[in-house]
Design a protein around this motif. Structure first.
Motif, PDB file in Angstrom:
ATOM      1  N   PRO A 249       0.837  -1.206   0.000  1.00 59.03           N
ATOM      2  CA  PRO A 249       0.000   0.000   0.000  1.00 59.03           C
ATOM      3  C   PRO A 249       0.872   1.256   0.000  1.00 59.03           C
ATOM      4  CG  PRO A 249      -0.369  -1.395   1.947  1.00 59.03           C
ATOM      5  CD  PRO A 249       0.866  -1.884   1.291  1.00 59.03           C
ATOM      6  N   CYS A 250       0.415   2.275  -0.727  1.00 57.15           N
ATOM      7  CA  CYS A 250       1.164   3.536  -0.745  1.00 57.15           C
ATOM      8  C   CYS A 250       0.209   4.674  -1.104  1.00 57.15           C
ATOM      9  CB  CYS A 250       2.292   3.479  -1.772  1.00 57.15           C
ATOM     10  SG  CYS A 250       1.699   3.468  -3.484  1.00 57.15           S
ATOM     11  N   TYR A 251       0.764   5.895  -1.104  1.00 58.76           N
ATOM     12  CA  TYR A 251      -0.053   7.043  -1.537  1.00 58.76           C
ATOM     13  C   TYR A 251       0.159   7.312  -3.006  1.00 58.76           C
ATOM     14  CZ  TYR A 251      -1.534   8.241   3.164  1.00 58.76           C
ATOM     15  OH  TYR A 251      -2.122   8.219   4.378  1.00 58.76           O
ATOM     16  N   ASN A 252      -0.894   7.733  -3.642  1.00 58.68           N
ATOM     17  CA  ASN A 252      -0.837   7.999  -5.083  1.00 58.68           C
ATOM     18  C   ASN A 252      -0.250   9.390  -5.336  1.00 58.68           C
ATOM     19  OD1 ASN A 252      -1.185   7.708  -7.796  1.00 58.68           O
ATOM     20  ND2 ASN A 252      -3.410   7.998  -7.769  1.00 58.68           N
ATOM     21  N   VAL A 253       1.045   9.527  -5.089  1.00 58.04           N
ATOM     22  CA  VAL A 253       1.661  10.860  -5.132  1.00 58.04           C
ATOM     23  C   VAL A 253       1.909  11.305  -6.569  1.00 58.04           C
ATOM     24  CG1 VAL A 253       2.739  10.551  -2.874  1.00 58.04           C
ATOM     25  CG2 VAL A 253       3.978   9.863  -4.930  1.00 58.04           C
ATOM     26  N   LYS A 254       1.888  12.623  -6.766  1.00 56.64           N
ATOM     27  CA  LYS A 254       2.177  13.193  -8.090  1.00 56.64           C
ATOM     28  C   LYS A 254       3.495  13.953  -8.062  1.00 56.64           C
ATOM     29  CE  LYS A 254      -1.834  11.948  -9.786  1.00 56.64           C
ATOM     30  NZ  LYS A 254      -1.752  10.554 -10.248  1.00 56.64           N
ATOM     31  N   SER A 255       3.937  14.244  -6.857  1.00 62.14           N
ATOM     32  CA  SER A 255       5.151  15.069  -6.736  1.00 62.14           C
ATOM     33  C   SER A 255       5.832  14.734  -5.408  1.00 62.14           C
ATOM     34  CB  SER A 255       4.750  16.552  -6.751  1.00 62.14           C
ATOM     35  OG  SER A 255       5.569  17.302  -5.881  1.00 62.14           O
ATOM     36  N   TRP A 256       7.152  15.036  -5.329  1.00 63.74           N
ATOM     37  CA  TRP A 256       7.913  14.751  -4.099  1.00 63.74           C
ATOM     38  C   TRP A 256       7.303  15.446  -2.894  1.00 63.74           C
ATOM     39  CZ3 TRP A 256      10.568  18.954  -1.858  1.00 63.74           C
ATOM     40  CH2 TRP A 256      10.692  20.103  -2.668  1.00 63.74           C
ATOM     41  N   LYS A 257       6.571  16.538  -3.151  1.00 71.22           N
ATOM     42  CA  LYS A 257       5.977  17.278  -2.041  1.00 71.22           C
ATOM     43  C   LYS A 257       4.859  16.493  -1.360  1.00 71.22           C
ATOM     44  CE  LYS A 257       7.378  21.705  -3.906  1.00 71.22           C
ATOM     45  NZ  LYS A 257       7.012  22.764  -4.837  1.00 71.22           N
ATOM     46  N   ASP A 258       4.311  15.504  -2.125  1.00 72.13           N
ATOM     47  CA  ASP A 258       3.226  14.688  -1.562  1.00 72.13           C
ATOM     48  C   ASP A 258       3.726  13.485  -0.768  1.00 72.13           C
ATOM     49  OD1 ASP A 258       1.538  16.341  -3.030  1.00 72.13           O
ATOM     50  OD2 ASP A 258       1.510  14.986  -4.761  1.00 72.13           O
ATOM     51  N   VAL A 259       5.001  13.144  -0.968  1.00 73.03           N
ATOM     52  CA  VAL A 259       5.505  11.878  -0.415  1.00 73.03           C
ATOM     53  C   VAL A 259       5.298  11.790   1.092  1.00 73.03           C
ATOM     54  CG1 VAL A 259       7.617  10.557   0.058  1.00 73.03           C
ATOM     55  CG2 VAL A 259       7.171  11.428  -2.258  1.00 73.03           C
ATOM     56  N   LYS A 260       4.600  10.725   1.538  1.00 69.51           N
ATOM     57  CA  LYS A 260       4.349  10.552   2.964  1.00 69.51           C
ATOM     58  C   LYS A 260       5.050   9.330   3.539  1.00 69.51           C
ATOM     59  CE  LYS A 260      -0.280  12.624   2.842  1.00 69.51           C
ATOM     60  NZ  LYS A 260      -1.654  12.489   3.327  1.00 69.51           N
ATOM     61  N   THR A 261       5.133   8.266   2.746  1.00 66.83           N
ATOM     62  CA  THR A 261       5.845   7.082   3.241  1.00 66.83           C
ATOM     63  C   THR A 261       6.958   6.750   2.259  1.00 66.83           C
ATOM     64  OG1 THR A 261       4.730   5.253   2.104  1.00 66.83           O
ATOM     65  CG2 THR A 261       3.545   6.252   3.948  1.00 66.83           C
ATOM     66  N   ALA A 262       7.970   6.010   2.763  1.00 67.69           N
ATOM     67  CA  ALA A 262       9.189   5.748   1.981  1.00 67.69           C
ATOM     68  C   ALA A 262       8.878   5.111   0.627  1.00 67.69           C
ATOM     69  CB  ALA A 262      10.132   4.844   2.775  1.00 67.69           C
ATOM     70  N   VAL A 263       7.815   4.291   0.565  1.00 61.03           N
ATOM     71  CA  VAL A 263       7.555   3.582  -0.693  1.00 61.03           C
ATOM     72  C   VAL A 263       6.855   4.440  -1.743  1.00 61.03           C
ATOM     73  CG1 VAL A 263       7.541   1.302   0.370  1.00 61.03           C
ATOM     74  CG2 VAL A 263       5.417   2.624   0.257  1.00 61.03           C
ATOM     75  N   ASP A 264       6.240   5.531  -1.332  1.00 59.83           N
ATOM     76  CA  ASP A 264       5.469   6.353  -2.289  1.00 59.83           C
ATOM     77  C   ASP A 264       6.313   6.768  -3.495  1.00 59.83           C
ATOM     78  OD1 ASP A 264       3.587   6.193  -0.324  1.00 59.83           O
ATOM     79  OD2 ASP A 264       3.787   8.282   0.343  1.00 59.83           O
ATOM     80  N   ARG A 265       7.593   7.027  -3.223  1.00 56.06           N
ATOM     81  CA  ARG A 265       8.470   7.531  -4.266  1.00 56.06           C
ATOM     82  C   ARG A 265       8.611   6.555  -5.440  1.00 56.06           C
ATOM     83  NH1 ARG A 265      12.081   8.380  -0.803  1.00 56.06           N
ATOM     84  NH2 ARG A 265      11.777  10.480   0.008  1.00 56.06           N
ATOM     85  N   SER A 266       8.391   5.269  -5.148  1.00 56.66           N
ATOM     86  CA  SER A 266       8.553   4.259  -6.212  1.00 56.66           C
ATOM     87  C   SER A 266       7.665   4.540  -7.412  1.00 56.66           C
ATOM     88  CB  SER A 266       8.227   2.868  -5.665  1.00 56.66           C
ATOM     89  OG  SER A 266       9.171   2.515  -4.697  1.00 56.66           O
ATOM     90  N   LEU A 267       6.465   5.031  -7.154  1.00 58.67           N
ATOM     91  CA  LEU A 267       5.573   5.374  -8.266  1.00 58.67           C
ATOM     92  C   LEU A 267       6.241   6.404  -9.164  1.00 58.67           C
ATOM     93  CD1 LEU A 267       2.125   5.894  -6.452  1.00 58.67           C
ATOM     94  CD2 LEU A 267       2.989   3.824  -7.556  1.00 58.67           C
ATOM     95  N   LEU A 268       6.793   7.420  -8.533  1.00 60.89           N
ATOM     96  CA  LEU A 268       7.427   8.502  -9.295  1.00 60.89           C
ATOM     97  C   LEU A 268       8.661   7.991 -10.038  1.00 60.89           C
ATOM     98  CD1 LEU A 268       7.188  11.288  -6.553  1.00 60.89           C
ATOM     99  CD2 LEU A 268       5.634  10.909  -8.480  1.00 60.89           C
ATOM    100  N   HIS A 269       9.447   7.144  -9.375  1.00 56.40           N
ATOM    101  CA  HIS A 269      10.634   6.575 -10.026  1.00 56.40           C
ATOM    102  C   HIS A 269      10.245   5.829 -11.296  1.00 56.40           C
ATOM    103  CE1 HIS A 269      13.004   6.447  -5.963  1.00 56.40           C
ATOM    104  NE2 HIS A 269      12.921   7.670  -6.483  1.00 56.40           N
ATOM    105  N   THR A 270       9.228   4.979 -11.156  1.00 57.90           N
ATOM    106  CA  THR A 270       8.815   4.181 -12.310  1.00 57.90           C
ATOM    107  C   THR A 270       8.379   5.079 -13.463  1.00 57.90           C
ATOM    108  OG1 THR A 270       8.169   2.407 -10.821  1.00 57.90           O
ATOM    109  CG2 THR A 270       7.267   2.325 -13.050  1.00 57.90           C
ATOM    110  N   GLU A 271       7.561   6.065 -13.137  1.00 63.59           N
ATOM    111  CA  GLU A 271       7.100   6.997 -14.183  1.00 63.59           C
ATOM    112  C   GLU A 271       8.263   7.720 -14.849  1.00 63.59           C
ATOM    113  OE1 GLU A 271       4.477   9.699 -12.206  1.00 63.59           O
ATOM    114  OE2 GLU A 271       2.920   8.157 -11.934  1.00 63.59           O
ATOM    115  N   TRP A 272       9.192   8.208 -13.994  1.00 63.80           N
ATOM    116  CA  TRP A 272      10.305   9.001 -14.533  1.00 63.80           C
ATOM    117  C   TRP A 272      11.191   8.164 -15.449  1.00 63.80           C
ATOM    118  CZ3 TRP A 272      15.496   9.778 -15.085  1.00 63.80           C
ATOM    119  CH2 TRP A 272      15.895  11.082 -15.418  1.00 63.80           C
ATOM    120  N   VAL A 273      11.469   6.930 -15.029  1.00 66.59           N
ATOM    121  CA  VAL A 273      12.333   6.072 -15.844  1.00 66.59           C
ATOM    122  C   VAL A 273      11.647   5.743 -17.168  1.00 66.59           C
ATOM    123  CG1 VAL A 273      13.407   3.777 -16.007  1.00 66.59           C
ATOM    124  CG2 VAL A 273      13.639   5.125 -13.913  1.00 66.59           C
TER     125      VAL A 273
END
Lengths: 449, 449
Positions: free
Chosen positions: A119-143
């Motif tokens: 489970p994670c948050y559906n973040v759109k930007s680093w400013k939304d990141v709440k838990t350590a795993v949230d960033r993975s969504l952004l990483h995947t998109e960016w790559v």
């Protein structure tokens, strides 16, 4: 390069394999969607990781399925519903268990694929990141957005790093993470181009693919400052607060540095597919080197690697420092656990002289008078006082005495277990024989032999 | 103090002894005057030293007879006529031989008195001083003028210093000269008063009995500056360019410092009349301490102590430094000569491990690449490279290798003789057995046991 083609043939998933992976992951996502609907939850299933980015190696089929919740959902609810959802998806998939990182998640097995349901948050930007795993969504998109068809170059780099034992950001590896290899390829364009620029990378040390040092200088420079002791600072394209290479150790970066140079000079398939590490007889090696092996064995506390291994390292260094002060030369250190935790010390000798030289202060003044009053035999060399002290001869006695007097810096969770320490001289139990050999022969870290 | 009276009874020349000394010295001066007249020389005989100053100890009857020439006499002529005169006086006195210091002088024996006949200039002030011995005339005059009846206090101090083995400014003692003891008594008034002020003396460090720091600040401060590493700076009352205590070592000053404090606490006659140094079996001592003795024996070059001993010291320290770098712990050093010159090293062991850890530079950059290229087995710890090297195991082999490769800092006159070095392990020839015991037991320097 012919050789790289040959390697790719072995590590790139075939069309057949890709078809299977795609089909299976689609099934998994569908099952997730069904369960979400069934529970009327607000989460969206999202594939992340190397399968989503198409940078996985043939045969390496770990599926990372994230359940992305809207930012409005409170963390407590996210954890609760996330775990419930995970369990019911896991149930549908087959075998599953609950695992723990920052928060609990589900690890399931489906058609031979290991599936992490997180489970994670559906973040759109680093400013939304709440838990350590949230960033993975952004990483995947960016790559996905930036990889630009260089997926196979990432595969080559990953396999090369695995071959030289520098892949993985786990605390027992402290090497290159998958995301870091992707960023390095995106920066340098290809595996060979990265290898050719390795000296430059080592020197410049900072990569900033999204220009955060200009866009958010205050935050980005704080990251650079905090990470200045790291071998590499790769400012996360999706989050200026983070060094993607923060887990990378100098040792593993160094291994990559030298192996990259070596590969440039004489490319060989063994870099990617090394022959199994040679092993041998640690006792014969000790005799050949004339050194001694002291092994400390003690109960392994119930701690995750991230906590335990740094404490073992800290304790090993504590032993090194204290024993050096006692007149033993420490050649090298090793630590880890199998069933029990262990610390290995390669030392010059296990018996020292009965008398140790005890240097004192300059003789004029209070400290000199104090030293003079407190010691038996006292003499002067230059301006300083000296004395001798009678000491324990055996390193076992010395270690026991140091422990009893609390004179070794230990990791805090090791203080209790180490009270039950067994101290072994030039001998290890069978399950540690290979470890002892790898340690003493330097095969474990050697970058040249 | 009762004790000091008791000591004085033993060391102060009796009336009978004084009468003999006075009579004999008068005879010597008369003989000198006769010879001067006979040769029609312009020299004046002058008694200097402890007999002239009446600070000699009972039984210590060295006569210093100086032949003082007018300043106008050229040095060459002074030396020539001085030696001729010395010889003819020596002939009259009895046995004599020619000895050499800065210039040749005559050493004769007369009625059991050793008589040094030394040509010098008849200086009135430090500005006239041309040869090192000229100053003695001024010293004698200054002491006679200032001693003010405290001659027995000087005797106590001299005997005390002899008892604790800190008397004499020769290079193999590096202790307190006779003149220095006289100045210390003149400054502090009495033996006990000096002892009570020893901490203050150690701290203030500078004595300036004639106020040269005010009268000739430029010259006197230059002396202070030059001598700032010495334990004591006693600006010569007759010459601001000179530190009377320049030959005094920190070691001997330290011995005096602690023995003075000890004597204040519990005055005992043994300070003045120590029982003969205990001796013992050096081999048993080595076994007891668990240390090892390495003795280097080599031909003694034909050099005066002033040249030879500092070179031996320098070489011993050269061995210490080089062997430490090779992984041997050096506990202590000793040097000297009997027939042959020797250097003794007390070491922790005579065999080392076959493999030595070889720390290298940081791995990024030219030096890292160089180290990597030049060494066989290489690994990384932190930012640094490391390697191992196979080394000689025996300290004898190591010393021979270091000497062959010129990797030991040696006194320059020892480089040739040391090529013939014999290296002895835990064994010395009979004539060095006592020396070895005194060295290993620390009896040689010990200030407390």
């Amino acid at each position: 390069m012919r050789l790289l083609k040959e390697v790719l043939e072995k590590i790139k998933p075939s069309e057949r394999e890709r078809a299977i992976v795609n089909a299976v992951t689609r099934e998994i996502v569908e099952i997730a969607e069904e369960e979400i609907e069934k529970k009327d939850a607000t989460a969206t299933p999202r594939l992340v990781g190397s399968i989503a980015k198409d940078t996985y190696l043939s045969g390496d089929h770990d599926v990372d399925l994230f359940l992305a919740f809207p930012l409005e959902v409170p963390l407590k609810e996210l954890k609760k519903i996330g775990l419930e959802l995970g369990r019911s998806i896991g149930e549908r998939l087959g075998d599953y268990e609950v695992a723990y990182a920052e928060h609990p998640y589900v690890r399931a097995l489906y058609k031979g694929f290991e599936v992490d349901i997180v489970p994670c948050y559906n973040v759109k930007s680093w400013k939304d990141v709440k838990t350590a795993v949230d960033r993975s969504l952004l990483h995947t998109e960016w790559v996905i957005k930036n990889i630009n068809g260089r997926n196979d170059e990432v595969r080559l780099l990953k396999k090369f790093l695995k071959g030289i034992n520098a892949y993985g950001s786990e605390v027992y590896v402290r090497g290159f993470s998958g995301y870091l290899t992707e960023l390095l390829i995106i920066k340098y364009g290809s595996f060979m181009s990265l290898l050719e620029n390795i000296e430059f990378l080592g020197k410049s040390k900072i990569l900033d693919l999204e220009g955060w040092l200009k866009r958010e200088p205050e935050i980005a420079y704080k990251t650079v400052e905090r990470e200045r002791e790291s071998p590499l600072i790769v400012i996360d394209p999706v989050d200026p607060r983070r060094n993607v290479a923060s887990a990378l150790s100098w040792e593993k970066f160094g291994v990559f540095y030298f192996k990259a140079r070596e590969f440039r000079e004489s490319p060989r398939i063994e870099f990617f597919f090394p022959s199994k590490t040679k092993t041998g007889n640690y006792k014969a090696l000790l005799r050949k080197k004339g050194t001694n092996l002291v092994t400390l064995l003690f109960p392994k506390p119930e701690l995750v690697d991230d906590i335990l291994l740094p404490q073992l390292e800290r304790s090993a260094k504590g032993f090194e420092k204290s024993l050096r002060r006692e007149g033993f030369e420490i050649f090298d250190l090793n630590w880890g656990y199998i069933e029990k935790a262990f610390i290995m010390l390669e030392v010059d000798r296990v018996e020292r002289t009965k008398v140790l030289l005890k240097p004192g202060p300059e003789f004029l003044g209070e400290r000199g008078l104090d030293f003079y009053a407190k010691n038996q035999k006292v003499w002067i060399r230059g301006k300083r006082l000296y004395s001798e002290k009678i000491v324990k001869e055996s390193i076992v006695d010395v270690i026991e005495e140091l422990l009893a007097k609390n004179q070794i810096a230990l990791g805090k969770n090791l203080r209790e277990p180490i009270k039950k320490v067994e101290i072994l001289l030039n001998f290890v139990p069978p399950e540690l024989e290979e470890e002892a050999y790898l340690f003493l022969s330097k095969e474990k870290w050697n970058i040249k032999d």
